[in-house]
Design an enzyme around this catalytic site. Structure first.
Site, PDB file in Angstrom:
ATOM      1  N   ARG A   1       0.811  -1.215   0.000  1.00 25.56           N
ATOM      2  CA  ARG A   1       0.000   0.000   0.000  1.00 25.56           C
ATOM      3  C   ARG A   1       0.839   1.257   0.000  1.00 25.56           C
ATOM      4  NH1 ARG A   1      -5.609  -0.052   3.416  1.00 25.56           N
ATOM      5  NH2 ARG A   1      -6.622  -1.669   2.177  1.00 25.56           N
TER       6      ARG A   1
ATOM      7  N   GLU B   1      -2.302  -8.024  -5.963  1.00 27.38           N
ATOM      8  CA  GLU B   1      -3.675  -8.349  -6.369  1.00 27.38           C
ATOM      9  C   GLU B   1      -3.797  -9.778  -6.876  1.00 27.38           C
ATOM     10  OE1 GLU B   1      -6.263  -6.842  -5.704  1.00 27.38           O
ATOM     11  OE2 GLU B   1      -5.496  -4.899  -5.076  1.00 27.38           O
TER      12      GLU B   1
ATOM     13  N   GLY C   1      -1.469 -21.787  -3.044  1.00 26.12           N
ATOM     14  CA  GLY C   1      -2.686 -22.314  -3.651  1.00 26.12           C
ATOM     15  C   GLY C   1      -3.015 -21.695  -5.002  1.00 26.12           C
TER      16      GLY C   1
ATOM     17  N   TYR D   1     -12.002  -7.894 -12.096  1.00 29.51           N
ATOM     18  CA  TYR D   1     -11.666  -7.327 -10.787  1.00 29.51           C
ATOM     19  C   TYR D   1     -10.256  -6.753 -10.778  1.00 29.51           C
ATOM     20  CZ  TYR D   1      -9.618  -6.896  -6.308  1.00 29.51           C
ATOM     21  OH  TYR D   1      -8.914  -6.367  -5.267  1.00 29.51           O
TER      22      TYR D   1
ATOM     23  N   ASP E   1     -14.799  -6.852  -5.360  1.00 30.60           N
ATOM     24  CA  ASP E   1     -14.384  -8.128  -4.792  1.00 30.60           C
ATOM     25  C   ASP E   1     -15.472  -8.615  -3.829  1.00 30.60           C
ATOM     26  OD1 ASP E   1     -14.092  -6.233  -2.788  1.00 30.60           O
ATOM     27  OD2 ASP E   1     -12.558  -7.433  -1.791  1.00 30.60           O
TER      28      ASP E   1
ATOM     29  N   CYS F   1     -20.701   1.521  12.212  1.00 36.28           N
ATOM     30  CA  CYS F   1     -20.466   1.656  10.779  1.00 36.28           C
ATOM     31  C   CYS F   1     -20.737   3.087  10.311  1.00 36.28           C
ATOM     32  CB  CYS F   1     -21.357   0.700   9.998  1.00 36.28           C
ATOM     33  SG  CYS F   1     -21.083   0.804   8.206  1.00 36.28           S
TER      34      CYS F   1
END
Length: 331
Positions: A4, A20, A64, A101, A119, A185
């Site tokens: 980031r 990503e 994976g 995406y 996503d 929230c």
DNA sequence: AAGGCGGGGTA
DNA sequence: TACCCAGCCTT
């Protein structure tokens, strides 16, 4: 998160892309060490492009979805030849391993293109904000279209990368799948699902996953130097391009007991005093697997097997479990 | 449109 | 256990 950039700044497209790809269906905590190891091994995308595929798959082992590693390498070669990532959603989308995406994510985060990478987090937030109760995956397109209205916001247009990552964080920390923290929230007032008292139940899911069982056996063979015998799987399909221990096919059968002993021993890589080391269980996306682990000793590994030190072999998790199981008997 | 494709964190 | 995760590709 090491990929980031501070708010208001653009991160390196190479770092954004690498993160990503790794983050596809994979948790942040699992990705961080892999991301750091890749950057250490390949400081630039040209380094990655020039690497042998065995090094790339080795560094990917355990993460994976191994087709990602194959596509990553191919994508690196193309981008390195192009001189860098294109600042265009359509051209990004045309690169291997980059779908709708990821193209939007790279475009927004690395280049400031006003696109929304929808996503699982943003899908969940949108399903709740707009109270879309149709079940996924059928309603994915409907939810993504609704999420597009988030981009009507002026701040989202001005800072699409920060906006997307803020929504990721909202979904990961507050608008969580099971017990969303609606009380704290910042979007509570604008949330139709909260107003209706159905936030926790969205997005709705339709299907029940049946996960059939498969059974088989693997053979962990040690030579005099303590190296284990491995082979490389076919480049495509399950665990494509990864190392494995020789073994039987993973058959659909009623129970492990149905595994014929003679047929099983035909899959052994050598004649040896094979000993039972126990069983391991592993769950894949669409089936669960039980493997008997047999271990044996030989003077010299047979032709066709790759001899590697147990602690240095870069194995997918299934094979790591098999090796650990074999080592419990050796210890 | 549906299914294949890993692995692990979490409630 | 049963999700479900910064999804993509093939059929």
């Amino acid at each position: 998160m090491p990929w980031r950039a501070p708010p208001g700044e653009f991160a390196d497209p190479y770092h954004v892309w690498l993160s990503e790809i790794m983050l596809q269906q994979t948790l942040v905590a699992a990705v961080i060490p892999y991301f750091n190891r890749f950057l250490e091994a390949f400081p630039t995308i040209a380094d990655l492009a020039a690497a042998p595929s065995e090094q790339v798959s080795g560094l990917w082992a355990g993460l994976g979805y191994y087709a990602r590693a194959r596509n990553l390498h191919e994508c690196a070669k193309r981008v390195a030849a192009m001189g860098g990532f294109p600042a265009d959603i359509g051209q990004l989308r045309a690169l291997p391993g980059i779908g709708p995406y990821t193209a939007n994510a790279i475009g927004a985060i690395a280049f400031g293109i006003p696109a929304l990478p929808v996503d699982g987090n943003i899908e969940r937030v949108a399903a709740r904000i707009f109270a879309i109760s149709d079940p996924v995956p059928g309603a994915k397109k409907q939810i993504a279209a609704a999420a597009g209205r988030f981009m009507d916001d002026r701040a989202a247009q001005a800072h699409p990368g920060d906006f997307a990552q803020a929504l990721f964080d909202l979904g990961a920390t507050i608008c969580t799948p099971k017990s969303p923290s609606c009380l704290i929230c910042p979007w509570q007032a604008g949330c139709a699902a909260h107003a209706a008292g159905i936030a926790a139940s969205l997005p709705a899911r339709a299907e029940k996953i049946s996960r059939p069982g498969r059974f088989g056996a693997v053979f962990v063979l040690f030579d005099e130097a303590g190296l284990v015998g491995l082979r490389r799987r076919a480049p495509r399909g399950m665990l494509g391009g990864m190392l494995e221990f020789p073994g039987t096919a993973w058959d659909r059968r009623a129970a492990m007991e149905a595994l014929d002993p003679d047929a099983m021993m035909q899959a052994a890589p050598a004649a040896a005093d094979w000993r039972e080391a126990g069983e391991i269980m592993h769950v894949f996306t669409h089936f669960s697997l039980r493997l008997r682990v047999l271990t044996g000793q030989t003077r010299c590994l047979p032709q066709g097997l790759i001899g590697l030190a147990p602690e240095e072999a870069e194995l997918p998790s299934l094979m790591r479990k098999a090796l650990d199981q074999a080592l419990t008997l050796r210890a």
